[in-house]
Design an enzyme around this catalytic site. Sequence first.
Site, mmCIF file in Angstrom:
data_model
loop_
_atom_site.group_PDB
_atom_site.id
_atom_site.type_symbol
_atom_site.label_atom_id
_atom_site.label_comp_id
_atom_site.label_asym_id
_atom_site.label_seq_id
_atom_site.Cartn_x
_atom_site.Cartn_y
_atom_site.Cartn_z
ATOM 1 N N CYS A 189 -13.534 -1.508 -19.113
ATOM 2 C CA CYS A 189 -12.421 -1.008 -19.542
ATOM 3 C C CYS A 189 -11.293 -2.207 -19.178
ATOM 4 C CB CYS A 189 -11.930 0.289 -19.166
ATOM 5 S SG CYS A 189 -10.235 0.622 -19.591
ATOM 6 N N ASP B 98 -8.459 -1.691 -17.747
ATOM 7 C CA ASP B 98 -7.824 -1.058 -16.770
ATOM 8 C C ASP B 98 -7.630 -2.047 -15.294
ATOM 9 O OD1 ASP B 98 -7.193 0.805 -14.391
ATOM 10 O OD2 ASP B 98 -7.339 2.299 -15.866
ATOM 11 N N ARG C 237 -7.535 -1.376 -12.634
ATOM 12 C CA ARG C 237 -8.106 -0.807 -11.164
ATOM 13 C C ARG C 237 -9.417 -0.972 -11.034
ATOM 14 N NH1 ARG C 237 -5.691 4.864 -11.994
ATOM 15 N NH2 ARG C 237 -6.517 4.399 -14.247
ATOM 16 N N HIS D 31 -14.986 4.338 -16.912
ATOM 17 C CA HIS D 31 -14.458 4.815 -15.371
ATOM 18 C C HIS D 31 -13.823 6.126 -15.419
ATOM 19 C CE1 HIS D 31 -9.886 3.762 -16.087
ATOM 20 N NE2 HIS D 31 -10.498 3.009 -17.037
ATOM 21 N N CYS E 229 -9.880 7.478 -17.145
ATOM 22 C CA CYS E 229 -9.549 6.437 -17.998
ATOM 23 C C CYS E 229 -8.440 6.662 -19.102
ATOM 24 C CB CYS E 229 -10.778 6.010 -19.002
ATOM 25 S SG CYS E 229 -10.595 4.613 -19.912
HETATM 26 CO CO CO Z 1 -9.978 2.900 -18.977
#
Ligand code: CO
Length: 217
Positions: free
Chosen positions: A42, A44, A46, A98, A101
Amino acid sequence: MTTYKQLFENNKKWVASMKAKDANFFEKLAKDQTPEYLYIGCSDSRVPANEIMGLDPGEVFVHRNVANIVATVDLNVMSVINYAVAHLHVKHIIVCGHYNCGGVKAAMMPKDMGILNPWLRNIRDVYRLHFDELSKIKNEDKRYKRLVELNVQEQAINVIKTSIVQKSYNANKYPQVHGWVFDLKTGMLKDLKLNFTEALKNIKKIYDLTGESFNAN
Ligand code: CO
């Protein structure tokens, strides 16, 4: 908060620290790449691919998008998979989702998300495919977590549906395809332990693109 200008200061410090570990690091890096792994995760912020696996530059080929989707009409992810398998000869392909998400969360909501609608449709399709299991989970947070896992599983299966992965596996017994979930609250990676050869055998009933008989051993 890091300011934009500091990014270049950070870069200089990083170069110095890499050179301190290995004076020839960048000379070696510039020569070629021979990563063993393709990571599809992803976008993302993080979930930094290299960091969570403890890998250095040159060790993993990376593709990231919203909610780690492997869509058959996405020329981007399909090009990455083709290049990684046909030219880099990666031994493992990892689809890593994750918990928490945002993309998966958005796909659980009855809401018009504009241009994101067709993208998130991929996750709604996963929900529909596993509706019986998911509808039995009454706790919304648990259902959300399970959908994250099932989305990883289905996107990993989408990797196996590609002709390049099927052909390479028939010829070389690699790449193996894996499904993982990263837990933001603990930093731990969870291996969903997908049975790759079983999944390959199952999808070949419909998605065999090789014209070759499947040999699991
Ligand atoms: Co995500």
